[in-house]
Design an enzyme around this catalytic site. Structure first.
Site, PDB file in Angstrom:
ATOM      1  N   GLY A  19      -0.373  13.368   3.359  1.00  0.00           N
ATOM      2  CA  GLY A  19      -0.906  14.551   2.676  1.00  0.00           C
ATOM      3  C   GLY A  19       0.021  15.736   2.892  1.00  0.00           C
ATOM      4  O   GLY A  19       0.699  15.821   3.910  1.00  0.00           O
ATOM      5  N   ARG A  76      -0.995   7.454  -0.556  1.00  0.00           N
ATOM      6  CA  ARG A  76      -1.802   6.320  -0.996  1.00  0.00           C
ATOM      7  C   ARG A  76      -0.948   5.068  -0.823  1.00  0.00           C
ATOM      8  O   ARG A  76       0.201   5.040  -1.253  1.00  0.00           O
ATOM      9  CB  ARG A  76      -2.136   6.449  -2.477  1.00  0.00           C
ATOM     10  CG  ARG A  76      -3.377   5.712  -2.832  1.00  0.00           C
ATOM     11  CD  ARG A  76      -3.998   6.380  -3.999  1.00  0.00           C
ATOM     12  NE  ARG A  76      -4.118   7.825  -3.752  1.00  0.00           N
ATOM     13  CZ  ARG A  76      -5.133   8.545  -4.154  1.00  0.00           C
ATOM     14  NH1 ARG A  76      -6.086   8.002  -4.809  1.00  0.00           N
ATOM     15  NH2 ARG A  76      -5.190   9.824  -3.920  1.00  0.00           N
ATOM     16  N   ASP A  99       0.536  11.030  11.489  1.00  0.00           N
ATOM     17  CA  ASP A  99       0.601   9.790  12.272  1.00  0.00           C
ATOM     18  C   ASP A  99       0.836   8.542  11.415  1.00  0.00           C
ATOM     19  O   ASP A  99       1.571   7.645  11.821  1.00  0.00           O
ATOM     20  CB  ASP A  99      -0.632   9.631  13.167  1.00  0.00           C
ATOM     21  CG  ASP A  99      -1.936   9.875  12.424  1.00  0.00           C
ATOM     22  OD1 ASP A  99      -1.889  10.135  11.197  1.00  0.00           O
ATOM     23  OD2 ASP A  99      -3.008   9.800  13.051  1.00  0.00           O
ATOM     24  N   THR A 114       0.950  17.943  10.068  1.00  0.00           N
ATOM     25  CA  THR A 114      -0.436  17.738   9.633  1.00  0.00           C
ATOM     26  C   THR A 114      -1.247  18.991   9.945  1.00  0.00           C
ATOM     27  O   THR A 114      -1.071  19.610  11.003  1.00  0.00           O
ATOM     28  CB  THR A 114      -1.150  16.533  10.297  1.00  0.00           C
ATOM     29  OG1 THR A 114      -2.559  16.641  10.020  1.00  0.00           O
ATOM     30  CG2 THR A 114      -0.999  16.484  11.795  1.00  0.00           C
ATOM     31  N   ASP A 146      -4.196  18.909  10.676  1.00  0.00           N
ATOM     32  CA  ASP A 146      -5.193  18.553  11.705  1.00  0.00           C
ATOM     33  C   ASP A 146      -4.694  18.762  13.134  1.00  0.00           C
ATOM     34  O   ASP A 146      -5.488  18.758  14.068  1.00  0.00           O
ATOM     35  CB  ASP A 146      -5.607  17.079  11.557  1.00  0.00           C
ATOM     36  CG  ASP A 146      -6.354  16.820  10.267  1.00  0.00           C
ATOM     37  OD1 ASP A 146      -6.690  17.791   9.574  1.00  0.00           O
ATOM     38  OD2 ASP A 146      -6.601  15.641   9.960  1.00  0.00           O
ATOM     39  N   ASP A 184      -3.179  16.715  15.027  1.00  0.00           N
ATOM     40  CA  ASP A 184      -3.583  15.603  15.904  1.00  0.00           C
ATOM     41  C   ASP A 184      -2.476  14.599  16.204  1.00  0.00           C
ATOM     42  O   ASP A 184      -2.751  13.502  16.681  1.00  0.00           O
ATOM     43  CB  ASP A 184      -4.804  14.885  15.298  1.00  0.00           C
ATOM     44  CG  ASP A 184      -4.528  14.315  13.922  1.00  0.00           C
ATOM     45  OD1 ASP A 184      -3.431  14.564  13.368  1.00  0.00           O
ATOM     46  OD2 ASP A 184      -5.411  13.626  13.376  1.00  0.00           O
ATOM     47  N   ARG A 222     -10.436  14.773  10.641  1.00  0.00           N
ATOM     48  CA  ARG A 222     -10.994  13.413  10.602  1.00  0.00           C
ATOM     49  C   ARG A 222     -11.433  12.956  11.991  1.00  0.00           C
ATOM     50  O   ARG A 222     -12.586  12.604  12.204  1.00  0.00           O
ATOM     51  CB  ARG A 222      -9.910  12.497  10.032  1.00  0.00           C
ATOM     52  CG  ARG A 222     -10.228  11.036   9.989  1.00  0.00           C
ATOM     53  CD  ARG A 222      -9.191  10.309   9.170  1.00  0.00           C
ATOM     54  NE  ARG A 222      -9.401  10.552   7.754  1.00  0.00           N
ATOM     55  CZ  ARG A 222     -10.249   9.883   6.982  1.00  0.00           C
ATOM     56  NH1 ARG A 222     -10.973   8.910   7.489  1.00  0.00           N
ATOM     57  NH2 ARG A 222     -10.378  10.178   5.709  1.00  0.00           N
TER      58      ARG A 222
END
Ligand code: F6P
Length: 361
Positions: free
Chosen positions: A11, A75, A116, A138, A140, A142, A184
């Protein structure tokens, strides 16, 4: 170094263009080598005109732009691709095809900017002999092995701004406003934006919550004469003994799409708490737009350091931020432990000290 390439996978995150720009400038000004751009993640190696030379003209003006001029693919995974054979869906490993396609470009290094998932693919390519250097990205935050990924700060500021805006309506209408945020498996966005924006309840994947305790917190505020509350919830937050909520199921290849925990909490509050509740899902607004100053400088330092790492021949490593220094760490080590909110750490302790409910006590 004669020729290197760069790709962006997974993403998008604000700062990808800053990484590309910094890598191009560092390569051209300091190493006098050719730098190629790969379109749409690894897919570019299999596409016609998917790999093309980058120059300073092409990266001019992209520093403040979100997205990625190279395109990204989140994807599918070339190492386990879903294809139809004789009317049946089967999963095929295209590692060899990708490795051979990359080899045709005679690269001295391949810089891979990704989260990741993409970095795991990079590590796999490294094991197959491709001279890979990673850049952790990212919103996130993470990815293991680094204090910060770029993109996180921009997402965080967007989330904080949303909390600020929701406060006004919450206060005017005596409502509970729930903000569902990305995250997530890690609750860094909700926890940090919740602290920065003054949320009353913060729900994160690392701390399973109880509806009863959220309700109790809201009621305590009402009893004290505060008739509004703000809840910041990670999309991956889940109740004790319950599951994460999905907006769409996954399949053999695509991971399920999270979504709906905000509404689930709102329904529970409506039913059991009797307070009017509204939900806002911030979604991809967190990933879009111009990177903050923090993300621009971090992404720029990462992009430049990645080229230096390539020149030093430190393949299978990624750049990372430790404190204020840019260092490098092996991809294998970074990927071993994805980063999570430390449930006993200072951020959580501070939240509790301020009376913010994490839904667990
Ligand atoms: O990995 C970053 C992330 O923002 C996650 O928090 C979120 O679940 C995911 O991307 C959504 O990605 P997309 O909607 O693009 O598939």
């Amino acid at each position: 170094m004669k020729r290197i390439a760069i790709l962006t996978g997974g993403g998008d995150a604000p700062g990808l263009n800053a990484v590309i720009r910094a890598a191009v400038k560092t390569a051209l000004f300091n190493y006098d080598c050719e730098i190629l751009g790969v379109r749409n993640g690894l897919d570019g190696f299999l596409e016609e005109k998917g790999v093309y030379p980058l120059d300073t003209e092409m990266v001019r003006g992209i520093l403040p732009r979100g997205g990625t001029i190279l395109g990204a693919a989140n994807r599918g995974n070339p190492f386990s691709r879903r294809v139809e054979r004789d009317g049946k869906v089967v999963i095929e490993d295209h590692t060899q095809e990708i490795v051979e396609a990359i080899q045709t470009y005679n690269l001295d290094a391949l810089i891979v900017a990704g989260g990741d998932g993409t970095l795991a693919m990079a590590e796999r390519l490294f094991e197959h002999g491709i001279p890979v250097v990673g850049v952790p990205k990212t919103i996130d935050n993470d990815v293991g092995g680094t204090d910060f990924t770029f993109g996180f700060d921009t997402a965080l500021n967007m989330a904080m701004d949303a909390i600020d805006r929701l406060h006004t309506t919450a206060e005017a209408h005596h409502r509970v406003m729930i903000l569902e945020l990305m995250g997530r498996d890690a609750g860094f966005i909700a926890l940090t934006a919740g602290l920065a924006g003054g949320a009353d309840v913060i729900l994160i994947p690392e701390i399973p919550f109880e509806f009863r305790l959220i309700c109790q917190k809201i009621n305590n505020r009402i009893q004290r004469g505060t008739y509004f509350s703000i809840i910041a919830a990670s999309e991956g937050a889940k109740p004790v003994g319950g599951e994460q909520r999905y907006a769409r199921a996954g399949d053999e290849i695509t991971i399920p799409r999270l979504g709906g925990i905000g509404q689930r909490v709102a329904d529970a509050l409506d039913e059991n708490c009797g307070v009017e509740t509204r939900v806002t899902v911030l979604g991809h607004l967190q990933r879009g737009g111009s990177p903050t100053a923090f993300d621009r400088q971090l992404a720029t330092r990462y992009g430049s350091a990645a080229v230096r790492l390539a020149a030093a021949g430190k393949f299978g490593h990624m750049v990372a931020l430790h404190g204020t220094e840019i260092v490098d760490i092996s991809l294998a080590d970074a990927l071993k432990h994805p980063k999570h909110v430390d449930v006993n750490g200072d951020m959580v302790r501070t939240a509790r000290a301020l009376g913010i409910s994490l839904g667990d006590e």
